[in-house]
Design a protein around this motif. Sequence first.
Motif, mmCIF file in Angstrom:
data_model
loop_
_atom_site.group_PDB
_atom_site.id
_atom_site.type_symbol
_atom_site.label_atom_id
_atom_site.label_comp_id
_atom_site.label_asym_id
_atom_site.label_seq_id
_atom_site.Cartn_x
_atom_site.Cartn_y
_atom_site.Cartn_z
ATOM 1 N N ARG A 1 -11.706 -36.165 -23.625
ATOM 2 C CA ARG A 1 -10.300 -36.341 -23.929
ATOM 3 C C ARG A 1 -9.968 -37.818 -23.847
ATOM 4 N N CYS B 1 -6.534 -40.500 -24.182
ATOM 5 C CA CYS B 1 -5.080 -40.568 -24.225
ATOM 6 C C CYS B 1 -4.705 -41.999 -24.498
ATOM 7 N N TYR C 1 -9.616 -27.467 -15.197
ATOM 8 C CA TYR C 1 -9.229 -28.071 -16.469
ATOM 9 C C TYR C 1 -8.008 -27.373 -17.047
ATOM 10 N N VAL D 1 -6.204 -28.801 -20.609
ATOM 11 C CA VAL D 1 -5.988 -29.949 -21.477
ATOM 12 C C VAL D 1 -4.525 -30.078 -21.889
ATOM 13 N N HIS E 1 -2.788 -31.807 -19.098
ATOM 14 C CA HIS E 1 -3.224 -33.210 -19.062
ATOM 15 C C HIS E 1 -2.410 -34.064 -20.040
ATOM 16 N N GLU E 2 -2.295 -33.594 -21.277
ATOM 17 C CA GLU E 2 -1.609 -34.406 -22.285
ATOM 18 C C GLU E 2 -0.098 -34.422 -22.082
ATOM 19 N N HIS F 1 0.783 -36.988 -19.583
ATOM 20 C CA HIS F 1 0.887 -38.325 -20.176
ATOM 21 C C HIS F 1 2.244 -38.529 -20.843
ATOM 22 N N GLU G 1 -4.773 -41.826 -15.964
ATOM 23 C CA GLU G 1 -5.713 -40.708 -16.014
ATOM 24 C C GLU G 1 -5.796 -40.007 -14.654
ATOM 25 N N ALA H 1 -2.906 -37.636 -14.638
ATOM 26 C CA ALA H 1 -3.093 -36.510 -15.551
ATOM 27 C C ALA H 1 -4.164 -35.549 -15.044
ATOM 28 N N VAL H 2 -5.262 -36.074 -14.517
ATOM 29 C CA VAL H 2 -6.326 -35.210 -13.995
ATOM 30 C C VAL H 2 -5.841 -34.456 -12.759
ATOM 31 N N SER I 1 -2.867 -33.618 -12.172
ATOM 32 C CA SER I 1 -1.945 -32.604 -12.682
ATOM 33 C C SER I 1 -2.713 -31.357 -13.117
ATOM 34 N N GLU I 2 -3.862 -31.548 -13.746
ATOM 35 C CA GLU I 2 -4.695 -30.402 -14.122
ATOM 36 C C GLU I 2 -5.096 -29.599 -12.884
#
Length: 277
Positions: free
Chosen positions: A15, A17, A173, A175, A178-179, A182, A238, A241-242, A244-245
């Motif tokens: 991935r 971003c 995970y 995705v 993750h996005e 962001h 990142e 975001a990670v 957050s996953e």
Amino acid sequence: MTAGCCPRASTASCRVCSAESAAVVIWPFSRRRRAPSPPTLDPALLRQAGAGLPWLRGLDPARRQRLHALAARFLHEKTITPLQGLRLDDVQRLRLALLCCMPLLEFGSEGLHGWRELVVYPGAFRVRRSHVDAYGVLHEGEEELIGEAWLHGPVILSWADIRADIAAPAEGYCVAVHEIAHKLDALDGVMDGTPPLPRAWQRQWAADFQRAYDALCATVDAGGDSAIDPYAAEAPEEFFAVCSEYHFSQPQRLRAALPEVAAHLQRFYGDPLLPGA
């Protein structure tokens, strides 16, 4: 500016971003003109879409209602564009909307501002990248991605990886989360790992996240085993975001590894939707 790329376990996809240079600051807590009410969602469609998402099974009625309202607004405001022959029916489109809105349960519909399109590839997609290194040398090449988010632009997702996340929700995970993380990060005009927050909370968040990020980077640089995906050490945005996953997929692991970060994310996102994961 490219924020980096991350390999997914057991696949060759990654991935990335990316963020454009920021010129305008958007403050999500400012008062805006009331938007027209989005159309209501068909209850039968909601049952079908929600039944396929493990994160929704433990939602209390109030949070479920908020999520449904957010998903309705998402479908009203966003264009979902499948590419390369991919076809998405109404249930799948609603499922995407629900996934993308899970991180907005506490933040609210202000988190939808700043972008208009969700682009969906059938699987991992390739993009060409170029950058100039510290010595002025131009490097060019292709990367295979499963998701992408730009500061000013669409969110891009791999449908195959969305399906993989749904099939194995507690693997660390997600995705879509993750996005969207962001996109929340970008609301103040820059992707730096700190979304717009009340000032006192923002200062504490930045301090706690920076300390945890620095410790992770030190572990990764030393070749040690990191408690979370080492891709989180690529950049502060990142890391956010990670983490957050993990809040949505392995909250217990996040609490054990990074308790201060986990506490901030619980306040930001609300109680984990997979508390036993």
